[in-house]
Design an enzyme around this catalytic site. Structure first.
Site, PDB file in Angstrom:
ATOM      1  N   GLU A  49       0.855  -1.186   0.000  1.00 21.19           N
ATOM      2  CA  GLU A  49       0.000   0.000   0.000  1.00 21.19           C
ATOM      3  C   GLU A  49       0.889   1.234   0.000  1.00 21.19           C
ATOM      4  O   GLU A  49       1.951   1.243   0.629  1.00 21.19           O
ATOM      5  CB  GLU A  49      -0.929   0.026   1.216  1.00 21.19           C
ATOM      6  N   CYS A 247      -6.747   0.797   2.570  1.00 21.46           N
ATOM      7  CA  CYS A 247      -7.728   1.889   2.560  1.00 21.46           C
ATOM      8  C   CYS A 247      -7.504   2.857   1.415  1.00 21.46           C
ATOM      9  O   CYS A 247      -8.395   3.630   1.065  1.00 21.46           O
ATOM     10  CB  CYS A 247      -7.689   2.634   3.894  1.00 21.46           C
ATOM     11  N   ASN A 378     -11.956  -3.407   0.306  1.00 17.44           N
ATOM     12  CA  ASN A 378     -10.826  -3.628   1.198  1.00 17.44           C
ATOM     13  C   ASN A 378     -11.279  -4.220   2.524  1.00 17.44           C
ATOM     14  O   ASN A 378     -11.222  -5.417   2.720  1.00 17.44           O
ATOM     15  CB  ASN A 378     -10.071  -2.321   1.416  1.00 17.44           C
ATOM     16  N   GLU A 379     -11.775  -3.393   3.433  1.00 17.87           N
ATOM     17  CA  GLU A 379     -12.260  -3.907   4.714  1.00 17.87           C
ATOM     18  C   GLU A 379     -13.600  -3.268   5.059  1.00 17.87           C
ATOM     19  O   GLU A 379     -13.833  -2.845   6.188  1.00 17.87           O
ATOM     20  CB  GLU A 379     -11.223  -3.711   5.826  1.00 17.87           C
TER      21      GLU A 379
END
Length: 659
Positions: A49, A247, A378-379
């Site tokens: 990331e 994120c 993603n989450e």
């Protein structure tokens, strides 16, 4: 990556030690009969990331910050020591898109030079520029002379005292945009240098894409990646590369989400975007943190191929980061997001006769990248995520039934969001469910049994982000200590023992710039000249290079070794090398003896032992010395047994051929 706080995560080292006073021998049994469980080639991978200056200023080797004047403040990173005489022509520059420039690159500098002495632009680089004595650097610039007699654009590397340590020039000609290139060689090593651009002659000149790369990049690719950082990734022997996050995929808002189509094609025309981590944390605001996307999706696929890893791209599911705005795309308007996923698969795998396959070929890779899996979100969590996941799943399965889909269980390893996500995804017969956990060393050791009772017929697990935190999640005081790495090693024996459920795992975050980080701890630290491996890196490397192919049973009194006497263990067979690989982790403060009885096969008389240890749980590596690093030696076997001692606070790997 997430922004939230977990309290009461810290614990004392006393809890780790166990203080075992007994010297009794640990007795283990290793059964060489295959369990039927295969270790997936993707078992140990890499999560990338763009946080902590991981891309621009890190892996992407560009040395000039804001090279095309596209940051929200167009001159961020640039200084004009003689600003009263050197100005930017705003009328033809920053306010509007210029016809001569494509939409992804809107701005350029229009410079009026009134005298040929003392006028300069200074670029500060990414917390300075790392310059190495004897190394050559490629310089390039887009320029268009507008009026006057400017005959040269001069480039100079400056050291911290302002002394010139390298220089070159180009000769611009004509009013049309043209790319000019040159090279220069450094006469001195400088940790935090700068670039000075000056002009010979008078007049008005437009410039853009002021760029400098070291010639010594990974595989010597012009405009490529930083060699030492890629080498560290290659050395992990990763099964996959997950990109671009995190994120960062979601963005604070949907407008700021990562859009892969804006990161491919001509590098000069890619659209700059603010990095979502630039002012996320009060402890480390970095308002100059942007993404130029010189490291874009094509380069990610190429990197995965270079290091022998399966590519795993992750795309926005139509929900901005729920820790920020949580902005939602209405389901009725989700089609463009879904189409992005379908087009990405075509970009990676499509024939050169297809629209996106042709673009891949035009960029230099006519052969497919052989993409096998893709991540949706993603989450994210809750019903909004599940509703959008269903739309993506239906479309991807209809057109590309062989592509595996990575879904998510939210940002936490337990609780309401987690339970709901798993329940729904199990009903949907999802391929993989991504779990994230950042927690204390104690949590990781206790969770070595986490997957022992998972449903063997349900979705497979992708442990997509995990790392031990010494203080709190997102605390700037977290450390890459030996305590954290040792606890991760213990936890990972549980991942390996449950390889019929756990198919993919990756530590997070990957990179951190020593002067530009936002989040700790991290796997690899670097500055402008150097990089070093953390103890956590060496744990990952030892697992990745000793993954094996088939799980074996290793027990103590008929039970898995999951913390008895502070010991953790797992074992695999490597069919390719015909070796048994045993992983032993001693989390106690005492050296412990062990006897490993081997059933079913005879061992070679000698094997190889790798030991990672330190008596100080707070020990860390740094740029001057790696105090926690693996050491190899040979050991003797008893043909059907191995008998030895494992040091206190150590991670030991035994490799021995089957005789």
């Amino acid at each position: 990556m997430k922004k939230h706080v977990l309290r009461n995560a810290a614990f004392s080292a006393i809890a780790l030690s166990g203080l075992f006073a007994t010297a009794q021998q640990n007795k283990y049994v290793l059964d060489t009969k295959e369990t039927g469980v295969k270790i997936q080639p993707t078992m140990y991978g890499i999560f990338f990331e763009d946080i902590n200056l991981g891309a621009d200023g890190g892996l992407y080797a560009e040395m000039v910050k804001n090279r095309s004047f596209e940051f929200d403040t167009p001159l961020m990173g640039w200084a004009q020591p003689n600003s009263d005489k050197l100005s930017l022509n705003k009328k033809s520059g920053y306010a509007n898109v210029v016809e001569a420039k494509k939409s992804g690159n809107k701005n350029y500098a229009s410079i009026e030079v009134n005298d040929d002495k003392g006028y300069s632009l200074i670029n500060e680089g990414f917390r300075g520029m790392g310059i190495k004595e004897g190394d050559a650097y490629n310089v390039s610039i887009m320029a268009a002379n507008q009026e006057g007699n400017i005959s040269k654009i001069n480039f100079q590397f400056l050291d911290e005292q302002g002394n010139v340590v390298a220089e070159t020039s180009v000769s611009p000609a004509g009013k049309e945009w043209k790319k000019y290139t040159a090279q220069m060689k450094a006469t001195k090593t400088v940790a935090k240098g700068k670039l000075r651009v000056t002009f010979t002659g008078k007049g008005i000149i437009n410039i853009d894409m002021v760029s400098i790369f070291p010639q010594d990049t990974w595989k010597n690719r012009p405009g490529g990646l930083r060699k030492d950082l890629v080498q560290k990734l290659y050395d992990l022997n990763p099964g996959f590369l997950r990109f671009p996050g995190g994120c960062i995929v979601e963005g604070r808002t949907l407008e700021q989400r990562y859009q892969w189509k804006k990161t491919v094609g001509n590098v000069d025309d890619r659209e700059t975007l603010i990095n979502r981590w630039n002012v996320e944390f009060d402890h480390k605001k970095t308002p100059d943190y942007f993404q130029t996307f010189g490291l874009g999706f094509f380069e990610y696929f190429q990197l995965a191929e270079d290091i022998g890893a399966e590519p795993l791209p992750v795309l926005s599911c139509g929900i901005a980061c729920q820790f920020n705005t949580g902005e939602l795309v209405p389901l009725a308007e989700l089609d463009p997001y879904v189409q992005d996923a379908l087009d990405l698969i075509e970009f990676a795998n499509g024939a050169t006769t297809t629209k996106w396959g042709k673009l891949r070929a035009d960029m230099g890779h006519p052969q497919p990248f052989n993409l096998k899996m893709i991540g949706v979100g993603n989450e994210q969590w809750g019903p909004d995520y599940i509703a959008r996941y269903k739309v993506f799943e239906k479309a991807i399965r209809a057109k590309y039934p062989n592509i595996k889909i990575i879904s998510g269980s939210g940002p936490f390893p337990s609780g309401e969001y987690f339970d709901y996500g798993w329940e729904q995804l199990k009903q949907l017969k999802a391929d993989y469910v991504d779990e994230h956990y950042y927690n204390s060393p104690d949590w990781f050791r206790k969770n070595a049994t986490r997957y022992d009772k998972y449903d063997r017929k349900g979705p497979k697990v992708f442990a997509g982000e995990y790392a031990v935190q010494t203080v709190d999640i997102a605390s700037p005081d977290n450390r890459n200590s030996w305590e954290t790495a040792l606890s991760e090693a213990a936890f990972m024996t549980g991942l390996e023992r449950n390889a019929d459920v756990v198919y993919m795992t990756s530590y997070a975050p990957l990179f951190a710039h020593a002067d530009g980080w936002q989040w700790t701890p991290d796997l690899i630290w670097f500055n402008n000249l150097q990089s070093y491996a953390t103890p956590n890196y060496y744990v990952q490397k030892l697992y990745g290079n000793n993954a094996g192919t088939n799980l074996l049973s290793l027990t103590a009194d008929g039970k898995a070794v999951t913390g008895q006497n502070g010991m953790y263990a797992s074992a695999v067979l490597d069919k390719a090398s015909n070796e048994i690989i045993v992983k032993l982790v001693n989390t106690s403060d005492k050296a412990q003896s062990y006897r490993l009885d081997v059933k079913g096969k005879k061992l070679a008389a000698e094997g190889k032992m790798t030991v990672l240890k330190n008596e100080n749980l707070k020990a860390e590596n740094d740029f001057t010395k790696e105090t926690v690093a693996p050491k190899e030696s040979k050991f003797k076997t008893g043909k059907s047994k191995i008998e030895s001692e494992i040091p206190a606070y150590s991670f030991v790997i035994l490799r021995v051929r089957i005789s």
